[in-house]
Design a protein around this motif. Sequence first.
Motif, mmCIF file in Angstrom:
data_model
loop_
_atom_site.group_PDB
_atom_site.id
_atom_site.type_symbol
_atom_site.label_atom_id
_atom_site.label_comp_id
_atom_site.label_asym_id
_atom_site.label_seq_id
_atom_site.Cartn_x
_atom_site.Cartn_y
_atom_site.Cartn_z
ATOM 1 N N GLU A 1 16.676 19.221 -7.510
ATOM 2 C CA GLU A 1 17.225 19.322 -6.158
ATOM 3 C C GLU A 1 16.714 20.592 -5.488
ATOM 4 O O GLU A 1 16.684 21.657 -6.100
ATOM 5 C CB GLU A 1 18.755 19.391 -6.191
ATOM 6 N N GLU B 1 17.346 22.819 -1.896
ATOM 7 C CA GLU B 1 18.271 22.946 -0.776
ATOM 8 C C GLU B 1 17.883 24.142 0.083
ATOM 9 O O GLU B 1 17.856 25.285 -0.372
ATOM 10 C CB GLU B 1 19.708 23.136 -1.279
ATOM 11 N N GLY B 2 17.536 23.852 1.341
ATOM 12 C CA GLY B 2 17.277 24.889 2.330
ATOM 13 C C GLY B 2 16.140 25.835 1.994
ATOM 14 O O GLY B 2 16.218 27.028 2.280
ATOM 15 N N ASP C 1 13.285 25.331 5.802
ATOM 16 C CA ASP C 1 14.525 24.579 5.605
ATOM 17 C C ASP C 1 14.269 23.197 4.987
ATOM 18 O O ASP C 1 14.719 22.167 5.495
ATOM 19 C CB ASP C 1 15.275 24.433 6.927
ATOM 20 N N SER D 1 14.759 20.404 2.145
ATOM 21 C CA SER D 1 15.730 19.952 1.138
ATOM 22 C C SER D 1 15.351 18.564 0.662
ATOM 23 O O SER D 1 14.841 17.744 1.441
ATOM 24 C CB SER D 1 17.147 19.919 1.720
ATOM 25 N N ALA E 1 16.250 15.610 -2.967
ATOM 26 C CA ALA E 1 16.818 15.348 -4.287
ATOM 27 C C ALA E 1 15.973 14.278 -4.966
ATOM 28 O O ALA E 1 15.701 13.233 -4.376
ATOM 29 C CB ALA E 1 18.270 14.883 -4.167
ATOM 30 N N GLY F 1 17.206 29.663 0.115
ATOM 31 C CA GLY F 1 17.411 28.374 -0.543
ATOM 32 C C GLY F 1 17.210 28.462 -2.037
ATOM 33 O O GLY F 1 16.839 29.517 -2.575
ATOM 34 N N ARG G 1 17.483 23.439 -8.079
ATOM 35 C CA ARG G 1 18.292 23.213 -9.279
ATOM 36 C C ARG G 1 17.619 22.157 -10.146
ATOM 37 O O ARG G 1 17.078 21.175 -9.637
ATOM 38 C CB ARG G 1 19.706 22.770 -8.898
#
Length: 605
Positions: A339, A341-342, A360, A362, A364, A397, A400
Amino acid sequence: MSTVQTTLQTVAAPAAPAAGTRAAGVAAAPDAAVTAASPAPRLAVTDLRVAFDTSRGRREVVHGVSFELAAGECLAVVGESGSGKSVTARSLVGLPGPGAVVRAERLEVHGRDLRAATDRQWRAVRGAQVGFVLQDALVALDPLRPVGKEIAEALALHGVSGRTERRRRAVALLDRVGVPRAAERARQRPDQLSGGLRQRALIASAIALDPDVVIADEPTTALDVTVQAQVLELLRATKQRGAGVLLISHDLAVVADLADRVLVMKDGRVLEEGTPQEVLRAPRHPYTHALVAAVPRLETRGRPLVPGAPALPPRAAASAGPAPGPGTGTGTGRGPVLEAEGLVRRFRTPGGGSLLAVDDVSFALERGETLGLVGESGSGKSTTARIALALERADAGEVRLLGGPWSTLAEARRRALRRRVGVVSQDPLSTFDPRWSTGRILVDAVPLDRYPTVAARRARAAELVALVGLDAAVLDRFPLRMSGGQRQRVAIARALAGAPDVVVLDEAVSALDVTIQAQVLDLLARLQRTLGVSYLFISHDLGVVGHLADRVLVMKDGRVVESGAAERLLTAPHHPYTRELVAAVPALEPARDIARGPATTGGLS
């Protein structure tokens, strides 16, 4: 029958043109009346044979190739690596390579017999009568000289006097081939230009003298789709002004878009010839049929590209069992495996400014899924991939892995988790130690905690080469002595050495010819379905993305402008930039008009 022998290894600078050669001029219009009235072909070849003297004797690699190229015509020569395409092309400009022996019953440029041409005579032909565009502009252009000076030198050697006039014409040529801010770019070296700008500069140099023949050897390979479209438009304009264009390519969609006739070569012989309609849509020879079937596109999703290959196995279950979360030990094997994010990444530029390369972003990536990441050069794709691999830090950001921290971990803690993420690049040879055998490369990649003994690691290396369809004998071979397809399979085996959950593939098939590409794509699909591995697949080739990806993210200027299921996004794009990308894709079948809005369909057929 005469013999031309040459030991030249680089393209020699052109000499002064022979008497009667057309005067150089940037804006010179084609002589339409002469073109229309003259039945003589621009280029004529009969029974071309090329052999090389080796320690084992003379080996012929081109066997009796014959064709004619008319004014205003594009003849495409297609075939896989080793088919003899490039050797044929280089022989037509007197540069077949060291130890080459060239014979032909006829080898004429604009009626001039070149079978017994000396090196000096070939230098007079190159540039003035035949322009030659190589695939790798970074190698073909002088790395130490601004591109404007390189073009100006070609003009000087062919009689254009006055430094100011040559500089003006060089800038005009760069402008003519679509280089923005041409005067500024003329002062830059090749390494300061993007791949697309370098290729356009190389074309400007090749057409500086308005030659009657332009030979383009893989001029669009590894270019993104919009730059490819621009290069094809340049070649189309060259054809329209009356020059004959000989296009060497393994990209059948490019051939269908530009060529008037097609020659299919295999093992140095012409197997089939005809119009694109005849050769690419109704191939007669089984080899041509296999080439066409191997072209990836949206319609080939879910089935193997290699003719006769067994059907792909069903997908592995999405929940492939528990997996320890990195850093926390709390991973469950459910949910996204990777993942972002940002994500934000800025780079400093000369003069104290900054470039926002990733803005920015993002996404998944689910288990067992392929997420395609597409966009032009400079869109931020590769920087995003490097952040996902924790090879580049994000200014804001985080990423993960399996539900736990990844990009924010200290490298000492992250090192033990790196086996969970594999990577395959466009050029695996540059990532291999040339002193190491394939076996040593793979043994080095096997994690010590799971395979503590040398014997265990060697056994794992043998398992890996078998997994990617290679014979165990390659373990003793060095990458330099392997084909491009074999090297890419070794790179995939190395990426799988630690049984990763995610493999990042950055332009992993863009430099492969169509049949090898098909084999590698089939391999990736089978591995994903049997192992449950997830792919982050970065590519400029929307046909490949349509074939392999489940979902697609489109990037422009560092931002994600559109995302969605591959079939929806590639047939009914919403964002104007995505529509522009899809509309620029050459197709084996006539592309439907998709540039008007999201309600239309087509484009990747």
